[in-house]
Motif scaffolding. Structure first.
Motif, PDB file in Angstrom:
ATOM      1  N   ALA A   1       1.596  18.998   4.720  1.00  0.00           N
ATOM      2  CA  ALA A   1       0.691  20.148   4.667  1.00  0.00           C
ATOM      3  C   ALA A   1      -0.661  19.789   5.275  1.00  0.00           C
ATOM      4  O   ALA A   1      -1.284  20.606   5.980  1.00  0.00           O
ATOM      5  N   ALA A   2      -1.133  18.568   5.019  1.00  0.00           N
ATOM      6  CA  ALA A   2      -2.407  18.128   5.573  1.00  0.00           C
ATOM      7  C   ALA A   2      -2.358  18.049   7.099  1.00  0.00           C
ATOM      8  O   ALA A   2      -3.389  18.191   7.766  1.00  0.00           O
ATOM      9  N   GLN A   3      -1.164  17.830   7.651  1.00  0.00           N
ATOM     10  CA  GLN A   3      -0.983  17.786   9.106  1.00  0.00           C
ATOM     11  C   GLN A   3      -0.637  19.161   9.684  1.00  0.00           C
ATOM     12  O   GLN A   3      -0.324  19.281  10.866  1.00  0.00           O
ATOM     13  N   ASP A   4      -0.690  20.209   8.824  1.00  0.00           N
ATOM     14  CA  ASP A   4      -0.370  21.576   9.239  1.00  0.00           C
ATOM     15  C   ASP A   4       1.054  21.699   9.766  1.00  0.00           C
ATOM     16  O   ASP A   4       1.322  22.459  10.691  1.00  0.00           O
ATOM     17  N   LEU A   5       1.983  20.966   9.139  1.00  0.00           N
ATOM     18  CA  LEU A   5       3.380  21.057   9.514  1.00  0.00           C
ATOM     19  C   LEU A   5       4.182  21.922   8.543  1.00  0.00           C
ATOM     20  O   LEU A   5       5.233  22.454   8.917  1.00  0.00           O
TER      21      LEU A   5
ATOM     22  N   THR B   1       3.717  24.718   4.871  1.00  0.00           N
ATOM     23  CA  THR B   1       2.895  25.392   3.869  1.00  0.00           C
ATOM     24  C   THR B   1       3.646  25.327   2.547  1.00  0.00           C
ATOM     25  O   THR B   1       4.882  25.420   2.515  1.00  0.00           O
TER      26      THR B   1
ATOM     27  N   THR C   1       5.343  25.535   9.309  1.00  0.00           N
ATOM     28  CA  THR C   1       4.376  26.235  10.141  1.00  0.00           C
ATOM     29  C   THR C   1       4.955  26.319  11.554  1.00  0.00           C
ATOM     30  O   THR C   1       6.011  25.761  11.860  1.00  0.00           O
ATOM     31  N   ASP C   2       4.235  26.998  12.451  1.00  0.00           N
ATOM     32  CA  ASP C   2       4.703  27.052  13.842  1.00  0.00           C
ATOM     33  C   ASP C   2       4.808  25.648  14.426  1.00  0.00           C
ATOM     34  O   ASP C   2       5.776  25.322  15.134  1.00  0.00           O
TER      35      ASP C   2
END
Length: 214
Positions: A50-54, A56, A66-67
């Motif tokens: 989540a911290a790497q925006d991979l 949610t 995520t996208d």
């Protein structure tokens, strides 16, 4: 400690694969069971993803890609499925033998070699088990499907996919003539007609490992 790239890829691939052929969302507990890891280990990794925006994720809720996470997941799945197809076509591996080999090779071969494999194979759209091979841009071919165990009696469909989770079950299904591309008709509990011929009994759990055209 930062997570290794291969560990990240394995998590993203498992999250993607969980909802590829059914709609139940993946939760940390489900993910832990599928990966064979302790729930606390999975929870810690999900925080890192989540911290790497991979991904949610909210506490006690489902995990979604995520996208960016989906793009990375489809890239590694493309590698895995192309390698499986390559091993079957070029090296004579059985469809029940390729999964573990591909798990190793997907983290080691270069992009150049992967592109060469794709070209040599004629840009295949599906792997030996019927799973769609994502295109280089991440797009995936989809058709309506139904799990054989949930198909009504009389439903006829082409076999789209057979799960590769259990090699012994793959061999048992192959032994009774159920393979990707064949046409089957559900004739009763755990029984099907194959290609208009004889009715055969499915091996235990076989109906939950086969997907047909809807």
């Amino acid at each position: 400690m930062p997570a290794s790239a291969s560990a990240v890829d394995d998590y993203l691939k498992t999250i993607y694969h969980h909802t590829e052929w059914q709609t139940q969302p993946v939760t940390p507990s489900i993910l832990a069971a599928e990966l064979g890891l302790a729930p606390s280990t999975v929870t810690e990794m999900i925080k890192k993803l989540a911290a790497q925006d991979l991904v949610t994720h909210r506490p006690y809720g489902p995990i979604s890609l995520t996208d960016a996470g989906r793009a990375r997941a489809t890239a590694v799945i493309r590698r895995h499925r192309l390698i499986e197809t390559w091993l079957v076509r070029e090296f004579g591996y059985g469809w029940d033998e390729v999964h573990d080999e591909a798990e190793v090779l997907e983290h080691t071969i270069s992009d150049r070699l992967l592109a060469g494999i794709d070209e040599r194979l004629g840009h295949p759209r599906f792997d030996p088990h019927g799973d769609a091979i994502p295109a280089a841009d991440g797009t995936v071919e989809r058709v309506p499907f139904v799990l054989l165990a949930e198909a009504p009696v009389g439903h006829t469909g082409r076999v789209l996919r057979i799960s590769d989770r259990d090699p012994a079950l793959l061999r048992s299904l192959g032994d009774v003539g159920i393979d990707v591309g064949h046409t089957v008709t559900a004739t009763g509990p755990d029984a099907v007609n194959v290609d208009g011929g004889a009715t055969v009994q499915l091996p235990p759990a076989g109906g939950r490992a086969v997907w047909l055209t809807a």
